[in-house]
Design an enzyme around this catalytic site. Structure first.
Site, PDB file in Angstrom:
ATOM      1  N   LYS A  14       0.825  -1.220   0.000  1.00 58.01           N
ATOM      2  CA  LYS A  14       0.000   0.000   0.000  1.00 58.01           C
ATOM      3  C   LYS A  14       0.858   1.268   0.000  1.00 58.01           C
ATOM      4  O   LYS A  14       0.601   2.188  -0.752  1.00 58.01           O
ATOM      5  CB  LYS A  14      -0.927   0.037   1.232  1.00 58.01           C
ATOM      6  CG  LYS A  14      -1.918  -1.119   1.300  1.00 58.01           C
ATOM      7  CD  LYS A  14      -2.964  -0.907   2.394  1.00 58.01           C
ATOM      8  CE  LYS A  14      -2.410  -0.934   3.803  1.00 58.01           C
ATOM      9  NZ  LYS A  14      -1.909  -2.253   4.239  1.00 58.01           N
ATOM     10  N   ARG A  89     -10.123   0.530   8.260  1.00 59.72           N
ATOM     11  CA  ARG A  89      -9.675  -0.819   8.597  1.00 59.72           C
ATOM     12  C   ARG A  89     -10.774  -1.633   9.278  1.00 59.72           C
ATOM     13  O   ARG A  89     -10.536  -2.788   9.612  1.00 59.72           O
ATOM     14  CB  ARG A  89      -8.493  -0.725   9.557  1.00 59.72           C
ATOM     15  CG  ARG A  89      -7.127  -0.970   8.885  1.00 59.72           C
ATOM     16  CD  ARG A  89      -6.089  -0.806   9.973  1.00 59.72           C
ATOM     17  NE  ARG A  89      -4.828  -1.416   9.717  1.00 59.72           N
ATOM     18  CZ  ARG A  89      -3.750  -0.794   9.255  1.00 59.72           C
ATOM     19  NH1 ARG A  89      -3.819   0.467   8.917  1.00 59.72           N
ATOM     20  NH2 ARG A  89      -2.609  -1.439   9.130  1.00 59.72           N
ATOM     21  N   ARG A 128      11.148  -6.054   5.698  1.00 54.20           N
ATOM     22  CA  ARG A 128      10.972  -4.625   6.009  1.00 54.20           C
ATOM     23  C   ARG A 128      11.432  -4.341   7.442  1.00 54.20           C
ATOM     24  O   ARG A 128      12.057  -3.322   7.704  1.00 54.20           O
ATOM     25  CB  ARG A 128       9.505  -4.221   5.831  1.00 54.20           C
ATOM     26  CG  ARG A 128       9.284  -2.724   6.013  1.00 54.20           C
ATOM     27  CD  ARG A 128       7.890  -2.302   5.656  1.00 54.20           C
ATOM     28  NE  ARG A 128       6.934  -2.648   6.691  1.00 54.20           N
ATOM     29  CZ  ARG A 128       5.616  -2.450   6.586  1.00 54.20           C
ATOM     30  NH1 ARG A 128       5.100  -1.948   5.474  1.00 54.20           N
ATOM     31  NH2 ARG A 128       4.809  -2.770   7.571  1.00 54.20           N
ATOM     32  N   ARG A 134      11.003  -1.101  11.948  1.00 55.97           N
ATOM     33  CA  ARG A 134       9.656  -0.871  12.493  1.00 55.97           C
ATOM     34  C   ARG A 134       9.364  -1.920  13.548  1.00 55.97           C
ATOM     35  O   ARG A 134       9.448  -3.114  13.281  1.00 55.97           O
ATOM     36  CB  ARG A 134       8.626  -0.953  11.353  1.00 55.97           C
ATOM     37  CG  ARG A 134       7.874   0.344  11.170  1.00 55.97           C
ATOM     38  CD  ARG A 134       6.905   0.244  10.057  1.00 55.97           C
ATOM     39  NE  ARG A 134       5.654  -0.377  10.485  1.00 55.97           N
ATOM     40  CZ  ARG A 134       4.535  -0.294   9.796  1.00 55.97           C
ATOM     41  NH1 ARG A 134       4.511   0.379   8.655  1.00 55.97           N
ATOM     42  NH2 ARG A 134       3.441  -0.879  10.223  1.00 55.97           N
ATOM     43  N   ARG A 145      -1.279  -9.103  13.282  1.00 51.79           N
ATOM     44  CA  ARG A 145      -1.767  -8.112  12.299  1.00 51.79           C
ATOM     45  C   ARG A 145      -2.478  -8.795  11.128  1.00 51.79           C
ATOM     46  O   ARG A 145      -3.460  -8.281  10.597  1.00 51.79           O
ATOM     47  CB  ARG A 145      -0.610  -7.244  11.801  1.00 51.79           C
ATOM     48  CG  ARG A 145      -0.178  -6.231  12.863  1.00 51.79           C
ATOM     49  CD  ARG A 145       1.239  -5.760  12.651  1.00 51.79           C
ATOM     50  NE  ARG A 145       1.394  -4.963  11.466  1.00 51.79           N
ATOM     51  CZ  ARG A 145       2.541  -4.851  10.783  1.00 51.79           C
ATOM     52  NH1 ARG A 145       3.619  -5.503  11.186  1.00 51.79           N
ATOM     53  NH2 ARG A 145       2.594  -4.095   9.727  1.00 51.79           N
TER      54      ARG A 145
HETATM   55  P1  AMP Z   1       0.162   0.631   9.145  1.00 48.11           P
HETATM   56  O1  AMP Z   1       1.347   1.523   9.069  1.00 48.11           O
HETATM   57  O2  AMP Z   1      -0.978   1.106   8.289  1.00 48.11           O
HETATM   58  O3  AMP Z   1       0.504  -0.813   8.901  1.00 48.11           O
HETATM   59  O4  AMP Z   1      -0.371   0.716  10.656  1.00 48.11           O
HETATM   60  C1  AMP Z   1       0.425   0.300  11.749  1.00 48.11           C
HETATM   61  C2  AMP Z   1      -0.444   0.104  12.988  1.00 48.11           C
HETATM   62  O5  AMP Z   1      -1.100   1.330  13.324  1.00 48.11           O
HETATM   63  C3  AMP Z   1      -1.572  -0.905  12.837  1.00 48.11           C
HETATM   64  O6  AMP Z   1      -1.155  -2.239  13.061  1.00 48.11           O
HETATM   65  C4  AMP Z   1      -2.561  -0.423  13.900  1.00 48.11           C
HETATM   66  O7  AMP Z   1      -2.141  -0.787  15.202  1.00 48.11           O
HETATM   67  C5  AMP Z   1      -2.418   1.089  13.796  1.00 48.11           C
HETATM   68  N1  AMP Z   1      -3.374   1.641  12.798  1.00 48.11           N
HETATM   69  C6  AMP Z   1      -3.071   2.249  11.611  1.00 48.11           C
HETATM   70  N2  AMP Z   1      -4.176   2.607  10.947  1.00 48.11           N
HETATM   71  C7  AMP Z   1      -5.229   2.212  11.705  1.00 48.11           C
HETATM   72  C8  AMP Z   1      -6.641   2.264  11.551  1.00 48.11           C
HETATM   73  N3  AMP Z   1      -7.205   2.785  10.449  1.00 48.11           N
HETATM   74  N4  AMP Z   1      -7.400   1.732  12.558  1.00 48.11           N
HETATM   75  C9  AMP Z   1      -6.857   1.203  13.668  1.00 48.11           C
HETATM   76  N5  AMP Z   1      -5.537   1.102  13.872  1.00 48.11           N
HETATM   77  C10 AMP Z   1      -4.712   1.599  12.895  1.00 48.11           C
END
Ligand code: AMP
Length: 190
Positions: A14, A89, A128, A134, A145
């Site tokens: 993404k 999400r 990654r 990260r 996740r």
């Molecule tokens: P990402 O960078 O999009 O993979 O997000 C990393 C983490 O941030 C996720 O595993 C969630 O813990 C939190 N997070 C990001 N976006 C959301 C969302 N839309 N709703 C809930 N938690 C989120």
């Protein structure tokens, strides 16, 4: 306004494809994960709250994310459109996004869903983790996740399918080939 949701499991590409879309279509980018990581870095109350969920691979509660998103969305109101990366999400987040855009006389234009095999997702996320450091790209958190994606996030595909907005895109192979598939889908709805 071109409002694109880029959708897919963690590690589906993404972020990578968002960068290319921003460049091609001149869109603003909203990544809720990036916003939350910024809050953690800044040591804010929101960051402190989010950190516990992120480190366990769980979702931050809907109300928190929806309030945060509304604020970020208003800061992008002069753009040609927005690419939503990592949001929505959950079904309540999807419904909130539909309502927020409607209030502003807009709608989601298309949802691009990147489809990648689970083994490949795990492989990409572990790689990654080694490169970016990260903290949530470790084996245990990755598993949770991916479960969260399956149980809480993937039902959104049906939500957008019913609206005729879902575009499933094979997300394996070369980055540029995947990008070409995405732009073909977007150019058809523009
Ligand atoms: P990402 O960078 O999009 O993979 O997000 C990393 C983490 O941030 C996720 O595993 C969630 O813990 C939190 N997070 C990001 N976006 C959301 C969302 N839309 N709703 C809930 N938690 C989120």
């Amino acid at each position: 306004m071109l409002n694109i949701v880029i959708f897919g499991a963690p590690g589906s590409g993404k972020g990578t494809q968002s960068e290319k879309l921003i460049e091609k279509y001149g869109l603003a980018h909203i990544s809720t994960g990036d916003v939350l990581r910024g809050e953690i870095k800044a040591g804010s109350a929101l960051g402190k709250l989010a950190e516990g969920y992120i480190s366990k691979g769980q979702l931050v509660p809907d109300e928190v994310i929806i309030d945060m998103l509304a604020e970020v969305l208003d800061s992008k109101k002069d753009s040609k459109g927005v690419i939503f990366d990592g949001f929505p999400r959950t079904i309540p987040q999807g419904e909130a996004l539909d309502a927020m855009l409607q209030e502003r006389g807009q709608a989601v234009s298309a949802v691009v869903s990147l489809e990648v095999d689970e083994a490949e997702l795990v492989d990409r996320l572990l790689k990654r983790g080694q490169l970016s450091g990260r903290s949530d790209d470790n084996e245990e958190t990755i598993k949770s996740r991916l479960d969260v994606y399956k149980n809480q996030t993937s039902p959104l595909k049906e939500h957008y399918n019913k609206q005729g907005k879902l575009h499933g895109i094979p997300g394996m192979g070369k980055i540029d080939e995947i990008f070409a598939r995405i732009t073909e889908a977007i150019d058809n709805v523009k």
